[in-house]
Scaffold this motif. Structure first.
Motif, mmCIF file in Angstrom:
data_model
loop_
_atom_site.group_PDB
_atom_site.id
_atom_site.type_symbol
_atom_site.label_atom_id
_atom_site.label_comp_id
_atom_site.label_asym_id
_atom_site.label_seq_id
_atom_site.Cartn_x
_atom_site.Cartn_y
_atom_site.Cartn_z
ATOM 1 N N LEU A 16 -5.637 6.374 -8.736
ATOM 2 C CA LEU A 16 -4.367 6.522 -9.438
ATOM 3 C C LEU A 16 -3.290 7.061 -8.495
ATOM 4 O O LEU A 16 -2.116 6.694 -8.598
ATOM 5 C CB LEU A 16 -4.532 7.461 -10.638
ATOM 6 N N LEU A 19 -1.856 4.233 -6.573
ATOM 7 C CA LEU A 19 -0.954 3.443 -7.422
ATOM 8 C C LEU A 19 0.370 4.174 -7.617
ATOM 9 O O LEU A 19 1.438 3.553 -7.633
ATOM 10 C CB LEU A 19 -1.611 3.167 -8.776
ATOM 11 N N GLN A 20 0.321 5.491 -7.768
ATOM 12 C CA GLN A 20 1.543 6.270 -7.932
ATOM 13 C C GLN A 20 2.405 6.202 -6.675
ATOM 14 O O GLN A 20 3.630 6.041 -6.749
ATOM 15 C CB GLN A 20 1.194 7.732 -8.245
ATOM 16 N N GLU A 23 3.917 2.649 -6.456
ATOM 17 C CA GLU A 23 5.012 2.469 -7.424
ATOM 18 C C GLU A 23 6.278 3.161 -6.947
ATOM 19 O O GLU A 23 7.391 2.627 -7.076
ATOM 20 C CB GLU A 23 4.582 3.026 -8.791
ATOM 21 N N LEU A 52 -4.978 1.166 -0.231
ATOM 22 C CA LEU A 52 -4.743 0.317 -1.394
ATOM 23 C C LEU A 52 -4.679 -1.155 -0.981
ATOM 24 O O LEU A 52 -5.223 -2.025 -1.673
ATOM 25 C CB LEU A 52 -3.453 0.737 -2.098
ATOM 26 N N LEU A 77 1.298 -6.310 -8.459
ATOM 27 C CA LEU A 77 0.687 -4.986 -8.566
ATOM 28 C C LEU A 77 1.675 -3.972 -9.133
ATOM 29 O O LEU A 77 1.297 -3.091 -9.911
ATOM 30 C CB LEU A 77 0.180 -4.531 -7.192
ATOM 31 N N TYR A 78 2.955 -4.108 -8.768
ATOM 32 C CA TYR A 78 3.976 -3.166 -9.253
ATOM 33 C C TYR A 78 4.088 -3.217 -10.777
ATOM 34 O O TYR A 78 4.149 -2.181 -11.445
ATOM 35 C CB TYR A 78 5.319 -3.492 -8.615
ATOM 36 N N THR A 80 1.817 -4.072 -12.873
ATOM 37 C CA THR A 80 0.616 -3.449 -13.423
ATOM 38 C C THR A 80 0.682 -1.926 -13.299
ATOM 39 O O THR A 80 0.302 -1.197 -14.225
ATOM 40 C CB THR A 80 -0.641 -3.975 -12.698
ATOM 41 N N CYS A 81 1.180 -1.454 -12.152
ATOM 42 C CA CYS A 81 1.314 0.002 -11.950
ATOM 43 C C CYS A 81 2.223 0.622 -13.005
ATOM 44 O O CYS A 81 1.932 1.696 -13.539
ATOM 45 C CB CYS A 81 1.890 0.288 -10.563
ATOM 46 N N ARG A 82 3.333 -0.055 -13.283
ATOM 47 C CA ARG A 82 4.278 0.492 -14.267
ATOM 48 C C ARG A 82 3.600 0.619 -15.627
ATOM 49 O O ARG A 82 3.812 1.600 -16.345
ATOM 50 C CB ARG A 82 5.508 -0.417 -14.365
ATOM 51 N N LEU A 85 0.802 3.573 -15.268
ATOM 52 C CA LEU A 85 1.395 4.908 -15.163
ATOM 53 C C LEU A 85 2.206 5.261 -16.397
ATOM 54 O O LEU A 85 2.223 6.411 -16.838
ATOM 55 C CB LEU A 85 2.265 4.993 -13.898
#
Length: 326
Positions: A16, A19-20, A23, A52, A77-78, A80-82, A85
């Motif tokens: 995570l 991913l943070q 993002e 990553l 991926l962005y 999905t991250c949004r 998160l």
């Protein structure tokens, strides 16, 4: 790596925190700014992105000059991250809410004229919910619309809502009257019921093309078959106010821009027919956006706070009328 293996592989090898970090880089457009926002060193950020990228199996960024841009895979991926998160943030706030608390973060973006309004509302909100972290982005109209399109913030405050904004939720919540301003010693100060045609003789100081205030002003003039003499286009309300004080011309601005000094300072209001132009502030967000508990709470709070804002505007207009009677 087979596509069918990706979900399980990413769950095992991506974190995570990675991913943070990813993002934040995409949102801020910079490894350096992401490191500062997350209180990390730049080497740490680079290492997290390298891990990553290895987990995904493809590059996530490409560098063009000094700027970094997400690759096609990075864009996927962005998004999905949004979602991930955002869902975790909502869960955190729901858990806090179950304990009778309002915690979390509110990201608010407003047009420049709303900088005279938003801090007052945020101040009232912060006193009621001191544990909420607040972020305020002030920018021009086009930039705020771009942030809205990118879903960069929780809520947005704008004046005019353009017709092409069809996929947004709109909440009118406070008056935004546009008035004619002049230097205190201008010959028209103190005159009553000035015909709008009289303004054709005056030089105007205007906001840049695309500004909602400019469009509303030009529309009114056009309805009367007039075209104002524009001496200058200026990019901020404060620059226009200083130019008015300097005697470079008159201007049409929101009455909110005089909130600090009131109507008895170096800038006076003119009593012109057809003014004020009555407009309204709006809070907007993408229609399909799932608002966090904090965002919902602020939205309800701002709408309920309209009475206080309206009373402030009414007091300013009363002061103006009293000055005319002297």
């Amino acid at each position: 790596m087979l596509k069918s293996e990706l979900p399980g592989h990413l769950i095992r090898h991506a974190t995570l925190r990675q991913l943070q970090v990813f993002e934040a880089i995409v949102r801020l457009g910079s490894f350096t700014q992401a490191a500062e926002a997350l209180f990390l060193t730049q080497p740490t950020v680079s290492i997290q992105i390298k891990k990553l990228s290895d987990a995904v199996g493809m590059p996530l960024f490409e560098q063009i000059g000094r700027k970094v841009f997400p690759t096609e895979v990075g864009h996927e991926l962005y998004d999905t991250c949004r979602e991930i998160l955002g869902s975790l943030t909502n869960l955190e706030m729901k858990l806090a809410d179950l304990h009778g608390l309002k915690r979390g973060r509110l990201r608010l973006a407003v047009i420049t004229t709303a900088q005279y309004l938003a801090p007052s509302i945020l101040g009232q909100f912060a006193r009621k919910y001191p544990q909420v972290e607040l972020s305020l982005e002030v920018s021009n109209y086009d930039r705020v619309l771009a942030r809205l399109a990118n879903n960069d913030d929780d809520l947005y405050i704008i004046g005019h809502v353009p017709d092409q904004l069809t996929d947004v939720a709109v909440y009118p919540f406070a008056p935004n009257p546009l008035v004619v301003m002049a230097r205190r010693d201008h010959p028209l100060v103190g005159k009553r019921n000035i015909p709008i045609q009289r303004l054709a003789k005056e030089y105007f100081l205007m906001r840049e093309p695309g500004s909602g205030i400019r469009e509303a002003t030009l529309k009114l003039f056009d309805q009367h078959g007039m075209q104002p003499k524009i001496r200058m286009d200026l990019g901020s309300n404060e620059a226009i106010k200083q130019a008015v004080i300097g005697g470079l011309g008159i201007a049409v601005l929101s009455l909110h821009t005089l909130s600090a000094e009131g109507t008895c300072g170096p800038i006076a209001l003119l009593d012109v027919a057809e003014f004020p132009i009555l407009r309204q502030w709006h809070i907007v967000h993408p229609r399909r956006k799932v608002l966090s508990i904090v965002a919902k709470t602020f939205l309800e709070f701002a709408i309920q706070d309209e009475a206080r804002v309206r009373a402030h505007i009414d007091r300013m207009m009363e002061d103006f009328q009293q000055n005319l009677n002297r």
